[in-house]
Design a protein around this motif. Structure first.
Motif, short mmCIF file in Angstrom:
data_model
loop_
_atom_site.label_atom_id
_atom_site.label_comp_id
_atom_site.label_asym_id
_atom_site.label_seq_id
_atom_site.Cartn_x
_atom_site.Cartn_y
_atom_site.Cartn_z
N SER A 354 45.04 24.88 37.49
CA SER A 354 46.58 25.12 37.93
C SER A 354 47.25 25.56 36.49
CB SER A 354 47.12 24.13 38.42
OG SER A 354 47.22 23.04 37.56
N LYS A 355 46.81 25.29 35.32
CA LYS A 355 47.67 25.91 34.04
C LYS A 355 46.83 26.62 33.15
CE LYS A 355 50.34 21.57 33.91
NZ LYS A 355 50.76 20.13 32.97
N SER A 356 45.72 27.19 33.92
CA SER A 356 44.99 28.29 33.15
C SER A 356 45.64 29.41 33.00
CB SER A 356 43.53 28.27 33.93
OG SER A 356 42.91 29.56 33.42
N ALA A 357 45.17 30.17 31.93
CA ALA A 357 45.63 31.54 31.99
C ALA A 357 45.21 32.55 32.85
CB ALA A 357 45.00 32.25 30.55
N LEU A 358 44.32 32.00 33.72
CA LEU A 358 43.80 32.86 35.00
C LEU A 358 44.44 32.23 36.50
CD1 LEU A 358 40.17 33.78 34.39
CD2 LEU A 358 42.30 35.17 34.50
N SER A 359 45.44 31.44 36.43
CA SER A 359 46.02 30.67 37.38
C SER A 359 46.42 31.65 38.27
CB SER A 359 46.94 29.73 37.22
OG SER A 359 47.90 30.08 36.25
N ALA A 360 47.18 32.86 37.49
CA ALA A 360 47.80 33.79 38.41
C ALA A 360 46.87 34.74 39.37
CB ALA A 360 48.81 34.84 37.41
N LEU A 361 45.78 34.91 38.48
CA LEU A 361 44.75 35.73 39.08
C LEU A 361 44.12 35.14 40.32
CD1 LEU A 361 42.77 37.99 39.48
CD2 LEU A 361 41.49 37.16 37.52
N TRP A 362 43.89 33.82 40.25
CA TRP A 362 43.37 33.01 41.06
C TRP A 362 44.33 32.98 42.52
CZ3 TRP A 362 38.96 29.34 40.46
CH2 TRP A 362 38.71 28.44 41.44
N SER A 363 45.58 32.81 42.27
CA SER A 363 46.74 32.89 43.06
C SER A 363 46.66 34.29 43.98
CB SER A 363 47.97 32.54 42.52
OG SER A 363 47.98 31.44 42.34
N SER A 364 46.54 35.35 43.15
CA SER A 364 46.44 36.55 43.56
C SER A 364 45.46 36.94 44.74
CB SER A 364 46.21 37.91 42.72
OG SER A 364 47.59 37.46 41.81
N MET A 365 43.99 36.24 44.34
CA MET A 365 42.73 36.50 45.10
C MET A 365 43.05 35.69 46.44
SD MET A 365 39.95 36.26 42.05
CE MET A 365 38.79 36.30 42.85
N LEU A 366 43.72 34.52 46.16
CA LEU A 366 43.96 33.67 47.45
C LEU A 366 44.86 34.41 48.51
CD1 LEU A 366 44.82 30.13 46.13
CD2 LEU A 366 42.76 30.84 47.55
N ASN A 367 45.76 35.46 47.91
CA ASN A 367 46.62 36.22 48.87
C ASN A 367 46.12 37.49 49.39
OD1 ASN A 367 48.47 34.07 48.93
ND2 ASN A 367 49.29 34.83 46.70
#
Length: 388
Positions: A354-367
């Motif tokens: 959740s606090k990773s530098a890739l958290s935004a990418l993970w969220s994008s992949m979920l959407n």
């Protein structure tokens, strides 16, 4: 017919009343023989038979179990419940089982009593279960080992832990299942694949050498300029690094080779092959190298569930030595333009990410409307310092 009734009774797969129906017979003699034995079992209370008169002839409509013990005796069988209890009791008698082993053994016994495998373990296979318990205990012991533990291969670890060199690689799912249930880790979200769990503890299929590219020295002596070198991980402390412009950790082998040859041809960067999810010895080697640098540290991996988890694992390890990790060629834009349909959707974001530098990418992949993934081999290597 009786065997089929007993199997269905043991599996408990049918909630409705268990019934059997007479089929066609090969001959009148075989039908007569069947009816004689049926009447004998009916008279003994082992079976209940429903009959109806059709065109003046008594016909058997259905058959259901009566006294189950008599049916087992008639077929010379022992119930799966009895067999499972006897089998698991031999495991209960083993010395030094962990305190919470009983509830796991009850799960095994319950599955076996229905003739169902538990975590791939067939009913009655106590030899494999005992070996897997020994392996799980040995893996838990690695959690308390010093961080400089040298990696060990599956077969050596398996032979040392349970006396059989092949059990671990054949039964990884079972061993990790027992490890997680009997020796839950004090930290972590349980999101690692089974192979990655072993790698984190230093147990790998084949011990991987450290492969690294850059301006390097060994015991203070400068090494010649070559695309990359390899050496045993336990010797990595002998390596020195000379002022790299950046550090790049690479997940996959072909991308590592290409970056070394096509981008780092002047050895101005430190490029390290992480080998997928890095084993403990590889991670220790990476940390021993990066602490010698004061440049940005990047990671290039697959843009998929596994790749993002590898990044998060490396990121957390580097943060413990005061360094940050930056993703390289791992963006939502590249995923949308170059990615391919994924076989499985992205799971919810683990707490550790959740606090990773890739958290935004993970969220994008979920959407995304449909799941995508991008293997890093789809992209040509490029320096992280080149403006894109």
């Amino acid at each position: 017919m009786i065997d089929d009734l007993l199997i269905r009774l043991e599996s408990r797969a049918h909630e409705r009343r268990l019934l059997a129906y007479p089929g066609k017979f090969a001959s009148i003699a075989s039908e007569d023989d069947f009816m004689v034995r049926l009447k004998s079992l009916e008279a003994d209370g082992a079976l209940f038979v429903k009959r109806a008169r059709v065109d003046g002839v008594d016909m058997v409509v259905s058959i259901r179990p009566g006294d189950i013990a008599k049916l087992y005796a008639y077929r010379g069988r022992t119930s799966s419940r009895t067999l499972s209890l006897e089998a698991v009791d031999t495991i209960r008698a083993l010395p030094e089982l962990p305190p919470n082993a009983e509830w796991v053994l009850e799960l095994v016994e319950h599955a076996w009593s229905r003739n169902v495998a538990w975590s791939g373990l067939k009913p009655g296979d106590t030899k494999t279960l005992a070996a897997a318990l020994s392996l799980a205990k040995a893996l838990n012991g690695l959690r308390g080992q010093a961080g400089d533990l040298v990696s060990v291969d599956y077969r050596t670890f398996s032979r040392r832990s349970c006396g059989d060199s092949k059990v671990l690689e054949r039964r990884i799912r079972l061993v990790v299942e027992l490890l997680n249930r009997l020796y839950p880790a004090p930290v972590g979200d349980g999101s690692l694949d089974d192979v990655d769990v072993l790698a984190e503890l230093g147990v790998v299929k084949f011990p991987q050498p450290l492969l690294v590219s850059g301006t390097l020295s060994l015991d203070g002596v400068a090494l010649p300029s070559v695309p990359f070198i390899g050496l045993p991980t336990e010797q990595s402390f002998r390596l020195g690094v000379t002022h790299p412009s950046y550090v790049l950790l690479v997940e996959n082998f072909s991308s590592f080779i290409r970056h070394c040859r096509e981008v780092n041809d002047e050895s101005d960067a430190l490029v390290v092959y992480a080998g997928g999810f890095p084993a403990r010895a590889i991670l220790r080697s990476i940390l021993s190298l990066v602490v010698q640098t004061d440049c940005p540290i990047y990671h290039w991996g697959d843009v998929d569930q596994g790749g993002l988890r590898i990044f998060a694992y490396l990121e957390a390890a580097l943060q413990r030595v005061g360094r940050n990790l930056v993703p390289h060629l791992m963006t939502a834009e590249l995923l949308v333009h170059r990615g391919r349909p994924a076989n499985r959707p992205m799971p919810a974001m683990p707490r550790a990410v959740s606090k990773s530098a890739l958290s935004a990418l993970w969220s994008s992949m979920l959407n995304l409307p449909s799941p995508l993934e991008l293997e890093q081999e789809e992209l040509d290597p490029i320096s992280p310092l080149v403006e894109r």
